[in-house]
Design a protein around this motif. Structure first.
Motif, short mmCIF file in Angstrom:
data_model
loop_
_atom_site.label_atom_id
_atom_site.label_comp_id
_atom_site.label_asym_id
_atom_site.label_seq_id
_atom_site.Cartn_x
_atom_site.Cartn_y
_atom_site.Cartn_z
N SER A 110 0.55 -1.28 0.08
CA SER A 110 0.03 -0.48 0.08
C SER A 110 0.47 1.44 0.00
O SER A 110 1.70 1.76 1.18
CB SER A 110 -0.82 0.20 0.94
OG SER A 110 -0.14 -0.61 1.97
N SER A 111 0.07 2.27 -0.96
CA SER A 111 1.28 3.83 -0.59
C SER A 111 2.00 4.18 -0.01
O SER A 111 1.72 4.98 0.69
CB SER A 111 1.07 4.62 -1.98
OG SER A 111 -0.62 4.29 -2.03
N ILE A 112 0.56 4.05 1.43
CA ILE A 112 1.30 4.07 2.27
C ILE A 112 2.65 4.22 3.33
O ILE A 112 2.96 4.89 3.60
CB ILE A 112 0.03 3.39 4.08
CG1 ILE A 112 -0.97 3.77 4.09
CG2 ILE A 112 0.74 3.97 5.28
CD1 ILE A 112 -2.06 2.44 4.59
N ALA A 113 3.22 2.41 3.23
CA ALA A 113 4.48 2.80 2.96
C ALA A 113 5.34 4.01 2.34
O ALA A 113 6.23 3.72 2.80
CB ALA A 113 4.54 1.50 2.45
N ILE A 114 5.42 4.46 1.32
CA ILE A 114 5.51 6.25 1.09
C ILE A 114 6.08 6.65 1.87
O ILE A 114 7.08 7.52 1.84
CB ILE A 114 5.03 6.60 -0.16
CG1 ILE A 114 5.03 4.60 -1.51
CG2 ILE A 114 5.73 7.09 -0.94
CD1 ILE A 114 4.50 5.77 -2.72
N TYR A 115 4.75 6.77 2.75
CA TYR A 115 5.20 8.18 3.94
C TYR A 115 5.05 7.36 4.82
O TYR A 115 5.92 8.68 6.61
CB TYR A 115 3.89 8.96 3.49
CG TYR A 115 2.91 8.90 4.41
CD1 TYR A 115 1.99 8.53 2.55
CD2 TYR A 115 2.06 8.56 5.15
CE1 TYR A 115 0.88 8.23 3.29
CE2 TYR A 115 0.49 8.18 5.75
CZ TYR A 115 -0.12 7.70 4.57
OH TYR A 115 -1.37 7.31 4.44
N THR A 116 5.09 6.65 5.45
CA THR A 116 5.58 5.89 7.12
C THR A 116 7.39 5.59 6.87
O THR A 116 7.11 5.34 7.89
CB THR A 116 4.75 4.37 7.21
OG1 THR A 116 4.61 3.62 6.23
CG2 THR A 116 3.01 5.34 7.90
N TYR A 117 7.24 4.67 6.22
CA TYR A 117 9.10 4.16 5.65
C TYR A 117 9.67 4.53 4.61
O TYR A 117 10.03 3.54 3.60
CB TYR A 117 8.95 2.90 6.01
CG TYR A 117 9.95 2.65 6.73
CD1 TYR A 117 11.55 2.84 6.74
CD2 TYR A 117 10.03 0.61 6.51
CE1 TYR A 117 12.77 2.16 7.18
CE2 TYR A 117 11.21 0.00 7.41
CZ TYR A 117 12.53 0.93 7.49
OH TYR A 117 13.70 0.91 7.95
N LEU A 118 9.57 5.97 3.72
CA LEU A 118 10.73 6.18 2.69
C LEU A 118 11.49 5.99 2.28
O LEU A 118 11.61 4.76 1.48
CB LEU A 118 10.50 7.63 2.96
CG LEU A 118 10.94 8.11 1.68
CD1 LEU A 118 10.14 8.12 0.60
CD2 LEU A 118 11.46 10.37 1.55
N PRO A 119 11.99 5.10 3.08
CA PRO A 119 13.90 4.12 3.07
C PRO A 119 13.49 3.05 2.67
O PRO A 119 14.05 2.94 1.41
CB PRO A 119 14.61 4.49 3.79
CG PRO A 119 14.41 5.89 5.36
CD PRO A 119 12.56 5.77 4.90
N ALA A 120 12.36 2.20 3.46
CA ALA A 120 12.24 1.06 2.98
C ALA A 120 11.47 1.33 1.64
O ALA A 120 11.71 0.15 0.25
CB ALA A 120 11.66 0.72 3.34
N PHE A 121 10.84 1.91 1.64
CA PHE A 121 10.00 1.96 -0.13
C PHE A 121 11.14 2.41 -0.70
O PHE A 121 10.85 1.45 -2.26
CB PHE A 121 9.12 3.62 0.04
CG PHE A 121 8.47 3.24 -1.70
CD1 PHE A 121 7.58 2.57 -2.19
CD2 PHE A 121 8.59 4.54 -2.79
CE1 PHE A 121 6.99 2.24 -3.06
CE2 PHE A 121 7.95 4.45 -3.57
CZ PHE A 121 7.26 3.73 -3.71
#
Ligand code: UDP
Ligand code: MN
Length: 270
Positions: free
Chosen positions: A190-201
């Motif tokens: 889910s694109s939530i990952a982009i703002y909750t954990y940007l380096p992992a994304f």
């Protein structure tokens, strides 16, 4: 294999658009599995016609009309309407194994390898990783399991008001019992990952195989300018899933809209 299928659900025309894009994305990535869409009675005839061209099976699920256990359970829990419709996927017993995918998901690679997994496999929910996200899961259709799920619903309801709460309650040993039943996050990103954990994304995002447009604003909530190839709407929200949103719309406009034209002549309904 003929007895394995991807299954999705659309109770109205909006989610039907999602199902169209999902179906097309699975076909584009050359799945060898059958495609099944469960639809509710509010899905219009034109949408059904388009779904027929993309899916092997379009199955009307009308929990209210069914007159069976599901109907009785539904009377006790009218709040769980869509949830009951989703649970219906366990009745597809002419398949031995299925992968359920929310209508707001889109595949960006072939994912047929998911059929090597067993019931009940799913990826962690980004908001509470000890729960699984019910947007993508591997299951085995079974009338017995279906009955037990309905029973569970009547007794316990859903802690989040939706199918995810019911399923996490029922398959409650998911978090600890068997690590093979934890799907990698790339199967339900889910694109939530982009703002909750940007380096992992940034590190892993390119490996994503399934994108899930989880949350209130769905791809079809935006408008798309075909000429400029741009998405219009709440820019801040749109920027949380930039490339994928464009990809969804480009599939919709290049592959789904032509089908609508084909089915309905020059005046597509949207
Ligand atoms: N759904 C549907 N009609 C609705 C709401 C949901 O058909 O009015 C189906 C659809 O397949 C959808 C899934 O149920 O993808 C789960 O809902 P949603 O994706 O909106 O929840 P989220 O993933 O945002 O939590
Ligand atoms: Mn979803």
């Amino acid at each position: 294999m003929a007895d394995q299928a991807f299954v999705t659900l659309a109770t109205n025309d909006k989610y039907a658009k999602g199902a169209m894009v999902l179906g097309k994305s699975l076909r584009n990535h050359k799945t060898s599995k059958k495609l099944v869409v469960l639809i509710g009675r509010h899905v219009s005839e034109p949408s059904r016609a388009v779904l027929q061209t993309l899916y092997d099976e379009v199955r009307l699920v009308d929990v209210l009309d069914s007159g069976d256990t599901a109907h009785l359970v539904m009377m006790q829990r009218p709040d769980l309407g869509v949830t009951f419709t989703k649970l219906h996927c366990w009745t597809l017993t002419h398949y031995s194994k299925c992968v359920f995918m929310d209508a707001d998901t889109m595949v960006v690679a072939n994912i047929d390898e998911l059929f090597d997994r067993e019931e009940f496999s799913a990826a962690p929910d980004p908001g509470w990783p000890d729960c699984f996200n019910s947007g993508v899961f591997v299951f085995r259709p079974s009338n017995e399991t279906y009955g037990k799920l309905l029973e569970y619903c009547t007794e316990h309801g859903s802690f989040d008001g939706g199918d995810q709460g019911v399923l996490n309650g029922y398959f409650s040993d998911w978090a600890t019992a068997d690590i093979r039943k934890h799907l990698p996050f790339i199967y339900n990103m889910s694109s939530i990952a982009i703002y909750t954990y940007l380096p992992a994304f940034k590190q892993y995002g390119a490996n994503a195989k399934v994108v899930h447009f989880l949350g209130k604003t769905k791809p079809w909530s935006y408008t798309y300018d075909t000429n400029q190839r741009r998405v219009w709407g709440n820019v801040q929200e749109a920027s949380t899933h930039p490339g994928y949103l464009l990809e969804w719309w480009s599939l919709y406009s290049s592959c789904v809209l032509p089908l609508k034209h084909q089915e309905h002549g020059e005046e597509p309904f949207e």
